[in-house]
Design a protein around this motif. Structure first.
Motif, PDB file in Angstrom:
ATOM      1  N   THR A 181      25.747  18.677  26.545  1.00  0.00           N
ATOM      2  CA  THR A 181      25.894  19.472  27.930  1.00  0.00           C
ATOM      3  C   THR A 181      26.402  18.236  28.781  1.00  0.00           C
ATOM      4  OG1 THR A 181      23.859  20.511  27.461  1.00  0.00           O
ATOM      5  CG2 THR A 181      24.379  20.266  29.891  1.00  0.00           C
ATOM      6  N   LEU A 185      31.494  22.770  31.718  1.00  0.00           N
ATOM      7  CA  LEU A 185      30.360  23.333  32.423  1.00  0.00           C
ATOM      8  C   LEU A 185      30.671  22.658  33.974  1.00  0.00           C
ATOM      9  CD1 LEU A 185      27.417  22.958  29.663  1.00  0.00           C
ATOM     10  CD2 LEU A 185      28.324  25.104  30.574  1.00  0.00           C
ATOM     11  N   GLU A 186      29.753  23.513  34.626  1.00  0.00           N
ATOM     12  CA  GLU A 186      29.911  23.050  35.969  1.00  0.00           C
ATOM     13  C   GLU A 186      28.421  22.557  36.369  1.00  0.00           C
ATOM     14  OE1 GLU A 186      30.586  24.728  40.493  1.00  0.00           O
ATOM     15  OE2 GLU A 186      31.197  25.701  39.091  1.00  0.00           O
ATOM     16  N   PRO A 187      28.221  21.324  36.975  1.00  0.00           N
ATOM     17  CA  PRO A 187      27.061  20.688  37.128  1.00  0.00           C
ATOM     18  C   PRO A 187      26.090  21.726  38.172  1.00  0.00           C
ATOM     19  CG  PRO A 187      28.534  19.019  37.524  1.00  0.00           C
ATOM     20  CD  PRO A 187      29.309  20.428  37.411  1.00  0.00           C
ATOM     21  N   THR A 188      24.782  21.895  37.850  1.00  0.00           N
ATOM     22  CA  THR A 188      23.879  22.452  38.701  1.00  0.00           C
ATOM     23  C   THR A 188      23.765  21.636  40.141  1.00  0.00           C
ATOM     24  OG1 THR A 188      22.504  23.228  36.934  1.00  0.00           O
ATOM     25  CG2 THR A 188      21.528  23.497  39.166  1.00  0.00           C
ATOM     26  N   GLN A 189      23.969  20.298  39.799  1.00  0.00           N
ATOM     27  CA  GLN A 189      24.047  19.369  40.951  1.00  0.00           C
ATOM     28  C   GLN A 189      24.650  18.150  40.743  1.00  0.00           C
ATOM     29  OE1 GLN A 189      19.502  17.832  40.699  1.00  0.00           O
ATOM     30  NE2 GLN A 189      20.536  16.111  40.694  1.00  0.00           N
ATOM     31  N   MET A 200      30.031  18.885  30.611  1.00  0.00           N
ATOM     32  CA  MET A 200      30.366  18.748  32.186  1.00  0.00           C
ATOM     33  C   MET A 200      31.283  17.566  32.556  1.00  0.00           C
ATOM     34  SD  MET A 200      26.508  18.862  34.037  1.00  0.00           S
ATOM     35  CE  MET A 200      25.675  17.587  33.290  1.00  0.00           C
ATOM     36  N   LYS A 236      21.880  19.478  35.094  1.00  0.00           N
ATOM     37  CA  LYS A 236      22.626  20.851  34.717  1.00  0.00           C
ATOM     38  C   LYS A 236      21.189  21.484  34.299  1.00  0.00           C
ATOM     39  CE  LYS A 236      25.253  24.384  33.683  1.00  0.00           C
ATOM     40  NZ  LYS A 236      25.901  25.217  34.779  1.00  0.00           N
ATOM     41  N   SER A 237      20.913  22.748  34.798  1.00  0.00           N
ATOM     42  CA  SER A 237      19.706  23.640  34.166  1.00  0.00           C
ATOM     43  C   SER A 237      19.911  24.798  33.660  1.00  0.00           C
ATOM     44  CB  SER A 237      18.843  23.929  35.396  1.00  0.00           C
ATOM     45  OG  SER A 237      18.174  22.574  35.800  1.00  0.00           O
ATOM     46  N   PHE A 238      19.506  25.282  32.838  1.00  0.00           N
ATOM     47  CA  PHE A 238      19.798  26.699  32.199  1.00  0.00           C
ATOM     48  C   PHE A 238      18.312  27.500  32.355  1.00  0.00           C
ATOM     49  CE2 PHE A 238      22.358  23.820  29.597  1.00  0.00           C
ATOM     50  CZ  PHE A 238      23.701  24.462  30.165  1.00  0.00           C
ATOM     51  N   ILE A 267      24.400  13.699  38.531  1.00  0.00           N
ATOM     52  CA  ILE A 267      24.828  14.918  37.882  1.00  0.00           C
ATOM     53  C   ILE A 267      23.453  15.501  37.242  1.00  0.00           C
ATOM     54  CG2 ILE A 267      27.244  14.947  38.194  1.00  0.00           C
ATOM     55  CD1 ILE A 267      26.950  14.625  35.002  1.00  0.00           C
TER      56      ILE A 267
END
Length: 288
Positions: free
Chosen positions: A43, A52-56, A47, A11-13, A9
């Motif tokens: 973060t 929060l939804e993971p970016t990947q 998740m 996460k990017s902002f 997993i």
């Protein structure tokens, strides 16, 4: 017994990667998540909670992606966020009763559970006092109580000892240690002593990456024979402080006692001493 799996997993902002390529498998026990402020701990926790939804990647509980599990997964969760919100005009009892209603906990069980938890966090005498009169430490204890209302099987605690005095911190550690016997407990902190004695497994984050995972014994092996104690002048102490990882500094009259983490002997009369978890943590954060 539940299994929580993090599959690569991230996460990017916008352009910033807050969490990068983390894979873990968690079963019952206490997991201490260590890292500096800004390392990505919050973060990651958000998740895992599904906020929060993971970016990947994916977060799975018992083989099912948590987004698909929906309410079934949320019923397993207890969560204390770092920034804990509350209604300041509510009494402690009323607030917990309100949170129990939000979690759809049956009324009879809720009353019994609230009484148990107020005793657990040592707030029975304050149960009818408004939260706006509470100290920071007392508010953290109410936060811990609300996270435990539904008797969660996955407990997520983000910086839970913030504002607790030393006595409260010890009490809290004992509570968490007992809770970890039959559930997954993830405790995020930048205070090593919070997890040193109770975590079954320790995880260290830096710059959004998981740089170490293992038991305390496994992690301590990394700095075995690399922790030194020496007594030097103030001038030498300044030079050594710039050159090495200094985990402790103590004035001894006109001399300074240093505890140094280094592969080589820092000064001729340095004595090799037993490593502690804080030495490992500083070494890992410094060296990645």
């Amino acid at each position: 017994m539940h299994e929580l799996v993090l599959m690569d997993i991230g996460k990017s902002f916008k352009e910033k990667a807050a969490v990068q390529n983390i894979s873990l498998t968690l079963h019952s026990g206490v997991y201490g998540l260590l890292g500096e402020n800004g390392a990505g701990k919050t973060t990651l926790m958000r998740m895992i909670c599904g906020i929060l939804e993971p970016t990947q990647g994916k977060v799975l509980c018992d083989g099912i992606e948590i987004g698909e599990a929906g309410g079934d997964y949320r019923n397993l969760l207890g969560y204390l966020p770092q920034d804990f919100g509350y209604y300041e005009d509510f009494s402690a009892y009323r607030f917990l009763h309100y949170m129990a209603a939000l979690k759809a906990i049956p009324e009879n069980y809720a009353r019994e559970r609230i009484d148990e938890l107020l005793e657990l966090v040592d707030l029975v005498p304050m149960k009818n006092k408004k939260l706006k009169t509470f100290s920071g430490g007392m508010l953290r204890r109410i936060g811990i109580a609300q996270a435990l209302l539904n008797n969660p099987e996955i407990l997520i605690l983000d910086e839970p000892t913030s504002g607790l005095d030393p006595k409260e911190r010890v009490r809290f550690r004992n509570i968490i240690s007992s809770l970890g016997k039959n559930r997954i407990v993830i405790l995020s902190t930048h205070i090593v002593s919070d997890v040193e004695y109770i975590a079954d497994k320790i995880m260290v984050m830096k710059d959004g990456k998981m740089i170490r995972t293992g038991t305390d014994i496994e992690l301590l092996k990394e700095v075995e024979g690399c922790v030194w104690k020496c007594l030097v002048s103030e001038k030498e102490a300044d030079e050594l402080n710039r050159k090495y990882i200094v985990s402790n500094l103590k004035n001894q009259g006109d001399k300074v006692e240093l505890r140094i983490v280094a592969k080589e002997k820092p000064v001729e009369d340095a004595e090799c001493v037993e490593a502690v978890l804080e030495d490992v943590y500083l070494y890992c954060v410094q060296n990645g």
